[in-house]
Write an enzyme that holds these catalytic residues in place. Structure first.
Site, PDB file in Angstrom:
ATOM      1  N   TRP A 182     -33.548  82.725  59.318  1.00 34.47           N
ATOM      2  CA  TRP A 182     -33.963  81.501  60.017  1.00 34.47           C
ATOM      3  C   TRP A 182     -32.956  81.227  61.120  1.00 34.47           C
ATOM      4  O   TRP A 182     -31.754  81.263  60.882  1.00 34.47           O
ATOM      5  CB  TRP A 182     -34.016  80.284  59.077  1.00 34.47           C
ATOM      6  CG  TRP A 182     -34.311  79.048  59.887  1.00 34.47           C
ATOM      7  CD1 TRP A 182     -35.505  78.705  60.449  1.00 34.47           C
ATOM      8  CD2 TRP A 182     -33.366  78.030  60.299  1.00 34.47           C
ATOM      9  NE1 TRP A 182     -35.363  77.548  61.193  1.00 34.47           N
ATOM     10  CE2 TRP A 182     -34.072  77.116  61.115  1.00 34.47           C
ATOM     11  CE3 TRP A 182     -32.005  77.829  60.069  1.00 34.47           C
ATOM     12  CZ2 TRP A 182     -33.460  75.997  61.688  1.00 34.47           C
ATOM     13  CZ3 TRP A 182     -31.387  76.717  60.640  1.00 34.47           C
ATOM     14  CH2 TRP A 182     -32.116  75.808  61.430  1.00 34.47           C
ATOM     15  N   GLU A 221     -38.384  83.134  58.986  1.00 32.68           N
ATOM     16  CA  GLU A 221     -38.835  81.776  58.633  1.00 32.68           C
ATOM     17  C   GLU A 221     -39.058  80.937  59.886  1.00 32.68           C
ATOM     18  O   GLU A 221     -38.132  80.696  60.649  1.00 32.68           O
ATOM     19  CB  GLU A 221     -37.770  81.121  57.738  1.00 32.68           C
ATOM     20  CG  GLU A 221     -38.066  79.676  57.364  1.00 32.68           C
ATOM     21  CD  GLU A 221     -36.943  79.019  56.551  1.00 32.68           C
ATOM     22  OE1 GLU A 221     -35.870  79.639  56.376  1.00 32.68           O
ATOM     23  OE2 GLU A 221     -37.144  77.880  56.096  1.00 32.68           O
ATOM     24  N   LYS A 223     -40.319  77.466  62.132  1.00 35.97           N
ATOM     25  CA  LYS A 223     -40.129  76.018  62.028  1.00 35.97           C
ATOM     26  C   LYS A 223     -40.760  75.363  63.235  1.00 35.97           C
ATOM     27  O   LYS A 223     -40.694  75.915  64.345  1.00 35.97           O
ATOM     28  CB  LYS A 223     -38.633  75.708  61.965  1.00 35.97           C
ATOM     29  CG  LYS A 223     -38.305  74.278  61.568  1.00 35.97           C
ATOM     30  CD  LYS A 223     -36.819  74.119  61.300  1.00 35.97           C
ATOM     31  CE  LYS A 223     -36.489  72.683  60.905  1.00 35.97           C
ATOM     32  NZ  LYS A 223     -35.062  72.510  60.591  1.00 35.97           N
ATOM     33  N   ASP A 255     -41.916  77.725  54.717  1.00 38.70           N
ATOM     34  CA  ASP A 255     -41.123  76.582  54.241  1.00 38.70           C
ATOM     35  C   ASP A 255     -42.034  75.355  54.287  1.00 38.70           C
ATOM     36  O   ASP A 255     -42.611  75.036  55.337  1.00 38.70           O
ATOM     37  CB  ASP A 255     -39.884  76.386  55.135  1.00 38.70           C
ATOM     38  CG  ASP A 255     -38.996  75.236  54.679  1.00 38.70           C
ATOM     39  OD1 ASP A 255     -39.515  74.108  54.513  1.00 38.70           O
ATOM     40  OD2 ASP A 255     -37.780  75.440  54.502  1.00 38.70           O
ATOM     41  N   HIS A 258     -41.830  72.850  57.278  1.00 37.92           N
ATOM     42  CA  HIS A 258     -41.723  73.340  58.648  1.00 37.92           C
ATOM     43  C   HIS A 258     -43.003  73.302  59.462  1.00 37.92           C
ATOM     44  O   HIS A 258     -43.163  74.066  60.417  1.00 37.92           O
ATOM     45  CB  HIS A 258     -41.159  74.766  58.638  1.00 37.92           C
ATOM     46  CG  HIS A 258     -39.692  74.802  58.339  1.00 37.92           C
ATOM     47  ND1 HIS A 258     -38.929  75.925  58.452  1.00 37.92           N
ATOM     48  CD2 HIS A 258     -38.842  73.817  57.949  1.00 37.92           C
ATOM     49  CE1 HIS A 258     -37.674  75.655  58.129  1.00 37.92           C
ATOM     50  NE2 HIS A 258     -37.600  74.380  57.812  1.00 37.92           N
ATOM     51  N   HIS A 282     -40.146  78.661  50.758  1.00 37.14           N
ATOM     52  CA  HIS A 282     -39.120  77.654  50.551  1.00 37.14           C
ATOM     53  C   HIS A 282     -39.857  76.417  50.070  1.00 37.14           C
ATOM     54  O   HIS A 282     -40.523  75.740  50.862  1.00 37.14           O
ATOM     55  CB  HIS A 282     -38.350  77.346  51.839  1.00 37.14           C
ATOM     56  CG  HIS A 282     -37.198  78.268  52.064  1.00 37.14           C
ATOM     57  ND1 HIS A 282     -36.387  78.207  53.166  1.00 37.14           N
ATOM     58  CD2 HIS A 282     -36.703  79.268  51.277  1.00 37.14           C
ATOM     59  CE1 HIS A 282     -35.439  79.131  53.071  1.00 37.14           C
ATOM     60  NE2 HIS A 282     -35.627  79.793  51.935  1.00 37.14           N
ATOM     61  N   ASP A 290     -37.425  64.809  58.260  1.00 37.24           N
ATOM     62  CA  ASP A 290     -36.595  65.662  57.413  1.00 37.24           C
ATOM     63  C   ASP A 290     -37.448  66.633  56.617  1.00 37.24           C
ATOM     64  O   ASP A 290     -38.422  66.239  55.975  1.00 37.24           O
ATOM     65  CB  ASP A 290     -35.763  64.817  56.456  1.00 37.24           C
ATOM     66  CG  ASP A 290     -34.932  65.716  55.551  1.00 37.24           C
ATOM     67  OD1 ASP A 290     -34.112  66.486  56.087  1.00 37.24           O
ATOM     68  OD2 ASP A 290     -35.129  65.697  54.330  1.00 37.24           O
ATOM     69  N   ASP A 292     -36.311  68.540  54.126  1.00 32.16           N
ATOM     70  CA  ASP A 292     -35.640  69.043  52.929  1.00 32.16           C
ATOM     71  C   ASP A 292     -35.242  68.000  51.893  1.00 32.16           C
ATOM     72  O   ASP A 292     -34.110  67.994  51.421  1.00 32.16           O
ATOM     73  CB  ASP A 292     -34.384  69.826  53.359  1.00 32.16           C
ATOM     74  CG  ASP A 292     -34.720  70.971  54.302  1.00 32.16           C
ATOM     75  OD1 ASP A 292     -35.281  71.963  53.832  1.00 32.16           O
ATOM     76  OD2 ASP A 292     -34.458  70.845  55.508  1.00 32.16           O
TER      77      ASP A 292
HETATM   78  C1  RNT Z   1     -33.839  75.158  58.045  1.00 36.14           C
HETATM   79  C2  RNT Z   1     -34.468  76.192  57.159  1.00 36.14           C
HETATM   80  C3  RNT Z   1     -33.501  77.069  56.427  1.00 36.14           C
HETATM   81  C4  RNT Z   1     -32.329  76.336  55.909  1.00 36.14           C
HETATM   82  C5  RNT Z   1     -31.466  77.151  54.975  1.00 36.14           C
HETATM   83  C6  RNT Z   1     -30.118  76.553  54.813  1.00 36.14           C
HETATM   84  O1  RNT Z   1     -34.740  74.278  58.547  1.00 36.14           O
HETATM   85  O2  RNT Z   1     -35.343  75.580  56.258  1.00 36.14           O
HETATM   86  O3  RNT Z   1     -34.181  77.730  55.415  1.00 36.14           O
HETATM   87  O4  RNT Z   1     -32.705  75.176  55.238  1.00 36.14           O
HETATM   88  O5  RNT Z   1     -31.438  78.450  55.369  1.00 36.14           O
HETATM   89 ZN    ZN Z   2     -36.149  76.780  54.681  1.00 29.31          ZN
END
Ligand code: RNT
Ligand code: ZN
Length: 415
Positions: A182, A221, A223, A255, A258, A282, A290, A292
């Site tokens: 990523w 990955e 985003k 993810d 994302h 993910h 946010d 996460d």
């Molecule tokens: C960031 C991505 C990535 C990170 C990690 C720390 O937006 O989701 O996966 O969260 O690699």
């Molecule tokens: Zn991620």
């Protein structure tokens, strides 16, 4: 008859085999991200703070400051998490000998050998990630797509070093290791050129993936935006989906945080499974900007797991977690997030999936709706409790007092 035996009968009445569900759950590994333990700080930078397109908020006391503390906290959390586990490492968690330090483009397997030793001792698998953020060589918000060859070279070399390390970890463990790339690359404001940065990224990736690494499962990955990089992301969903589709052995990691707010990865998993033999995830929980927040036993997490189960994809979908909350006890965050993912998977395994599929095919949408709703209120909690008993971990919430104790004894002492 115990409450669990009664629950089993009720599930059996709608055609669900509870023992089979428990068996499948116990065999599915969850890859637990090490970075929840220290707010994605890592060990290799003086600043020790997530930056360059990624950010943590909150300053709950007691985050892990080094290898020994992170290992101890991880084990504390893992002791409350049932089932098979892997530990997901970032390159920034390299373990240096005293007085030693190398930059990320020079990292070697030996900097991760202590993690391998730890994993072997604890019976954990390992996954890996190059760390293309929180570093002075991220220039103008760019890494692998930067116009300056020296910047790109640094990050290409870092990603190549990471793949070699992942390969050697795989060899040491006799396992496959997921290596996930990523990058934050993007632009805060309206770009003048959206394609050339992508072509540079494509060239960088081609070079990174040019060496054969048989123990590595490679993925990229995407985003939709990054913090401070709101207008365009070089590694967009279309870019990486097309890249993975046209490069055998490269997978597209989804993810959950994302995408645009009304898009969900639960719908993307079956689409990807039509073309790829692996779909890495993910699992996380997006809230507004946010991506996460700590994973909960919520609708979208259940929906994600339903797609894994219904499509017989337990061996194809690689479940990794990716959340970091610095405003609450970090060990508790790990435990809640990981157990919620597992709970959601169990919930999915306990749905009358075959019957529901038949009803859909026969266009019996009324009965499908009624059966779906009926299955929601069967005694799921009894089955989850039985799983925790069999796995020798505490019931929901019953681990919190011990975590509080650890906080008082250990975390409070950290500066
Ligand atoms: C960031 C991505 C990535 C990170 C990690 C720390 O937006 O989701 O996966 O969260 O690699
Ligand atoms: Zn991620």
């Amino acid at each position: 008859m115990t409450a669990f035996e009664q629950a089993k009968q009720q599930y059996s009445a709608i055609g669900v085999d509870v023992e089979e569900a428990l068996n499948q759950l116990s065999h599915k590994a969850i890859s637990i991200h090490c970075w929840q333990g220290d707010d994605v700080a890592g060990f290799d930078q003086k600043e020790g703070k997530a930056s360059d397109g990624i950010q943590t908020t909150g300053n709950y006391p007691g985050k892990a400051r080094n290898f020994a503390e992170l290992k101890a906290d991880f084990l504390k959390a893992a002791s409350y998490i049932p089932g098979k586990k892997r530990i997901n490492l970032h390159a920034s968690y390299a373990v240096f000998g005293s007085g030693e330090w190398v930059d990320r483009d020079k990292l070697e397997y030996r900097h991760f050998a202590p993690w391998v030793e730890f994993a072997k001792k604890q019976g954990l698998g390992i996954d890996f990630n190059p760390t293309c953020f929180s570093h002075p060589m991220v220039k103008d918000g760019l890494t692998l797509s930067h116009p300056d060859e020296t910047v790109r070279r640094f990050w290409i070399n870092h990603c190549k070093a990471s793949r070699r390390i992942a390969q050697q970890i795989g060899e040491a463990l006799g396992d496959s290791v997921l290596n996930n790339i990523w990058i934050p690359d993007g632009f805060k404001d309206i770009p003048a050129d959206r394609m050339t940065p992508r072509l540079r990224l494509k060239d960088s990736l081609d070079e990174i993936f040019s060496e054969p690494c048989p123990n590595v499962i490679d993925c990229v990955e995407s985003k939709v935006f990054g913090i401070g990089l709101e207008s365009m992301t070089v590694g967009s969903n279309e870019f990486y989906t097309a890249y993975a589709a046209s490069h055998k052995g490269i997978y597209n990691l989804l993810d959950a945080g994302h995408y645009h707010p009304t898009e969900s990865i639960s719908d993307k998993i079956p689409a990807m499974l039509c073309f790829f033999d692996k779909v890495p995830l993910h699992v996380t929980r997006p809230v507004r900007w946010d991506s996460d927040h700590v994973v909960l036993f919520d609708d979208e997490t259940k929906e994600i797991m339903k797609e894994v189960v219904r499509n017989n994809a337990l061996d194809k979908v690689l479940i990794g977690l990716d959340f970091f909350d610095a405003s609450i006890n970090r060990i508790a965050a790990w435990v809640v997030g990981c157990r919620s993912a597992q709970k959601s998977l169990l919930f999915a395994l306990l749905q009358p999936n075959e019957r529901l599929r038949q009803l859909q095919d026969k266009a019996e949408f009324t009965e499908k709706m009624v059966l779906m709703e009926t299955a929601k209120t069967l005694p799921f909690g009894e089955v989850w409790q039985e799983y925790c008993r069999r796995q020798g971990v505490p019931q929901d919430g019953q681990w919190l007092e011990e975590v509080r104790h650890y906080e008082q004894q250990i975390l409070k002492e950290r500066g």
